[in-house]
Design an enzyme around this catalytic site. Structure first.
Site, PDB file in Angstrom:
ATOM      1  N   CYS A  13       0.778  -1.813  -0.517  1.00 58.06           N
ATOM      2  CA  CYS A  13       0.185   0.457   0.120  1.00 58.06           C
ATOM      3  C   CYS A  13       0.315   1.307   0.225  1.00 58.06           C
ATOM      4  CB  CYS A  13      -0.767   0.212   1.346  1.00 58.06           C
ATOM      5  SG  CYS A  13      -2.192  -1.696   1.383  1.00 58.06           S
ATOM      6  N   GLY A  40      -0.698   0.590  -4.890  1.00 56.92           N
ATOM      7  CA  GLY A  40      -2.727  -0.009  -4.213  1.00 56.92           C
ATOM      8  C   GLY A  40      -3.132   0.614  -5.725  1.00 56.92           C
ATOM      9  N   ASN A 115       0.891   0.661   5.628  1.00 54.43           N
ATOM     10  CA  ASN A 115       1.954  -0.422   4.995  1.00 54.43           C
ATOM     11  C   ASN A 115       2.107  -1.420   5.263  1.00 54.43           C
ATOM     12  OD1 ASN A 115       4.357   0.123   2.694  1.00 54.43           O
ATOM     13  ND2 ASN A 115       2.873  -0.772   2.376  1.00 54.43           N
ATOM     14  N   GLY A 116       1.882  -2.538   5.023  1.00 57.05           N
ATOM     15  CA  GLY A 116       3.131  -3.958   5.714  1.00 57.05           C
ATOM     16  C   GLY A 116       2.038  -4.337   6.291  1.00 57.05           C
ATOM     17  N   TYR A 256      11.371  -3.307  -7.581  1.00 55.82           N
ATOM     18  CA  TYR A 256       9.575  -3.553  -8.430  1.00 55.82           C
ATOM     19  C   TYR A 256       8.676  -2.226  -8.067  1.00 55.82           C
ATOM     20  CZ  TYR A 256       5.224  -4.697  -9.786  1.00 55.82           C
ATOM     21  OH  TYR A 256       3.914  -4.277 -10.765  1.00 55.82           O
TER      22      TYR A 256
HETATM   23  P1  AMP Z   1       4.226 -13.048 -13.804  1.00 58.21           P
HETATM   24  O1  AMP Z   1       3.441 -13.120 -14.993  1.00 58.21           O
HETATM   25  O2  AMP Z   1       2.880 -13.422 -12.839  1.00 58.21           O
HETATM   26  O3  AMP Z   1       5.915 -13.638 -13.504  1.00 58.21           O
HETATM   27  O4  AMP Z   1       3.932 -11.683 -13.082  1.00 58.21           O
HETATM   28  C1  AMP Z   1       5.644 -10.873 -13.567  1.00 58.21           C
HETATM   29  C2  AMP Z   1       5.456  -8.913 -13.870  1.00 58.21           C
HETATM   30  O5  AMP Z   1       4.769  -8.885 -12.832  1.00 58.21           O
HETATM   31  C3  AMP Z   1       6.216  -8.340 -13.894  1.00 58.21           C
HETATM   32  O6  AMP Z   1       6.819  -8.317 -14.873  1.00 58.21           O
HETATM   33  C4  AMP Z   1       6.676  -7.729 -12.960  1.00 58.21           C
HETATM   34  O7  AMP Z   1       7.200  -6.631 -13.309  1.00 58.21           O
HETATM   35  C5  AMP Z   1       5.205  -8.118 -12.340  1.00 58.21           C
HETATM   36  N1  AMP Z   1       5.256  -7.749 -10.821  1.00 58.21           N
HETATM   37  C6  AMP Z   1       6.128  -7.952 -10.002  1.00 58.21           C
HETATM   38  N2  AMP Z   1       5.981  -8.539  -8.501  1.00 58.21           N
HETATM   39  C7  AMP Z   1       4.877  -8.004  -8.031  1.00 58.21           C
HETATM   40  C8  AMP Z   1       3.794  -7.426  -7.535  1.00 58.21           C
HETATM   41  N3  AMP Z   1       4.440  -7.956  -6.393  1.00 58.21           N
HETATM   42  N4  AMP Z   1       2.964  -7.009  -8.147  1.00 58.21           N
HETATM   43  C9  AMP Z   1       1.779  -7.059  -9.239  1.00 58.21           C
HETATM   44  N5  AMP Z   1       3.154  -7.280 -10.316  1.00 58.21           N
HETATM   45  C10 AMP Z   1       4.801  -7.391  -9.920  1.00 58.21           C
END
Ligand code: AMP
Length: 470
Positions: A13, A40, A115-116, A256
């Site tokens: 968040c 978020g 957040n957390g 990220y």
């Molecule tokens: P996936 O398709 O499940 O392998 O997700 C990978 C993609 O999701 C990458 O392009 C990341 O930039 C993005 N990503 C990584 N961690 C998260 C996260 N916690 N929440 C949303 N997107 C994410």
């Protein structure tokens, strides 16, 4: 008995708080939240006070959907807090579970945005329920309000200090009463939280410094791990209960979550990500024609890779800016559909070329698998996948949604198998040493649990969590 098990209800968040005598702050909070929207997109809320009453509005949706000029106009006050919320748990996606949480206790009103994620959420809730507390939400943040209220015989700072003794896990908080603003960071400093100066006698607190920029505030400093900052008519003062030698700032913020134009604990996110890309170029040199990125999360590291390798960086995939993060879609089928909608390759940049594609992470593998196929369909001769962080193998219990353990592709497959699954010509991840080189010059300590399973703040005490990690 309350048991929320692996339900993740308070992920990634963003929080914002402002104390600005003589100003109406609702629109400033709106702008702050708008610049924290990447943290978020599921729901948001604002609470404000004119000194004697906390008024609030919150709902499911993005900041621009939830708030209209009219709604903001009804939120009169010179101090206030706001929250943007992200979570994947279907059950938790209700209006009630949005924040700030506003409640009434012995001394009046209190509003809190968190957040957390707490690791002892269920124990705390059971403890409070046994003593007669009522709960309106299923989010762990409500336990924090309950704990503070349970020390209602003390003044607010004392009550918060006592609550902190019982809180386990990760929390960056903005809290307000009718006439005071507080910023609290857990003793490990796991989630970011910074302080800024606004105008003559105003102060701002935000998850990321980009939110200070958005309202023209000046960065003062980060809230320290274990610190409670109080802002009121006497200005700003600080109390600290804990002094931990080892901080555990979330490394995933740099991989990220955070925006590249933010600074967290002295580290510029753009710089950290570019260094990750540079390290990756040293570890995984490739004979390719161009470097492209998966926008936006892979772009900064891709630029770093291109700088270090001398291979030109070009825009190879266009991102539709009007879609949310692909994780938001709950079913696999919908997630796959979203990838296509969100990321469209540019044929002109790809045709006949050997391509290196940089992304920050592979979580379930959905995005990479789909993209590699698409890039080939759009004419790429070779597709080499580069990931600017080590494999995400372990679940996060501190507030980042990295999916359920059984969905994490890197916890089930080795690099070769993942490469085959996503259909790339080669796949390279940045090493643990490489990522630490990109950030450890800062002198900070990091939580790297999602990468190496070392949980600095422990894990929730549920059997299924332990089983999942085995
Ligand atoms: P996936 O398709 O499940 O392998 O997700 C990978 C993609 O999701 C990458 O392009 C990341 O930039 C993005 N990503 C990584 N961690 C998260 C996260 N916690 N929440 C949303 N997107 C994410």
């Amino acid at each position: 008995m309350f048991d929320d098990r692996l339900e993740k209800v308070n992920d990634e968040c963003g929080v914002f708080g402002i104390y600005a005598p003589g100003r109406s702050v609702a629109e400033l909070i709106y702008l702050g939240l708008f610049s924290l929207q990447h943290r978020g997109q599921e729901g948001c809320g604002i609470a404000v006070s004119e000194g004697n009453f906390i008024n609030h509005y919150k709902n499911l949706g993005m900041v621009t959907d939830v708030f209209t000029q009219h709604t903001l106009g009804t939120l009169e006050g010179y101090l206030g807090i706001g929250h943007v919320r992200y979570s994947t748990s279907g059950q938790s996606k209700t209006q009630q579970n949005t924040q700030p949480i506003v409640a009434r206790y012995q001394h009046g009103q209190i509003a809190l945005a968190h957040n957390g994620s707490l690791t002892n959420a269920a124990e705390l809730r059971n403890h409070l329920m046994e003593r007669g507390s009522l709960f309106h939400t299923t989010i762990d943040s409500e336990q924090i309000v309950g704990l503070i209220a349970s020390h209602g015989q003390d003044d607010m700072e004392q009550a918060m200090l006592k609550a902190m003794i019982d809180l386990k896990g990760s929390y960056s908080l903005v809290i307000m009463t009718e006439n005071k603003l507080y910023a609290v960071r857990d003793p490990y400093g796991n989630r970011p939280l910074c302080l800024g100066k606004f105008g003559e006698n105003g102060y701002v607190v935000a998850s990321e410094s980009c939110a200070l920029d958005a309202i023209g505030a000046t960065f003062l400093r980060d809230v320290e791990p274990g610190e409670i900052v109080t802002i009121d008519e006497d200005g700003l003062h600080s109390t600290k209960l804990f002094n931990h030698a080892q901080n555990a700032l979330c490394i995933f913020e740099f991989i990220y979550i955070a925006r590249p134009d933010s600074n967290i604990d002295g580290i510029n996110v753009n710089k950290a990500r570019r260094l990750m890309g540079r390290e990756l170029a040293k570890e995984a040199p490739l004979d390719v024609d161009v470097v492209i990125s998966v926008p936006d999360s892979g772009t900064t590291a891709a630029i770093g890779y291109a700088e270090e390798s001398g291979i030109p960086f070009t825009q190879g995939i266009l991102k539709n800016r009007y879609t949310g993060r692909s994780f938001i879609q709950p079913t696999q089928e919908m997630r796959e559909q979203m990838v296509k909608l969100k990321l469209n390759p540019i044929r002109d940049a790809l045709e006949g070329k050997r391509i290196a594609v940089v992304d920050d992470s592979i979580v379930r593998g959905t995005t990479s698998r789909k993209l590699v196929k698409l890039l080939r369909e759009y004419g790429a001769k070779e597709v080499h996948m580069l990931i600017s962080a080590p494999p995400v193998k372990y679940p996060c219990f501190y507030g980042v949604d990295t999916g359920n353990p059984e969905e994490l592709i890197a916890s089930k497959m080795d690099v070769e198998q993942i490469c085959e699954y996503i259909g790339a010509d080669s796949l390279h991840y940045l090493s643990m040493e490489g990522i630490l080189k990109a950030v450890e010059w800062s002198g900070c300590g990091f939580c790297t649990a999602c990468l190496n399973g070392a949980y600095p703040m422990g894990i929730p005490n549920y059997n299924n969590v332990k089983e999942a990690l085995e």
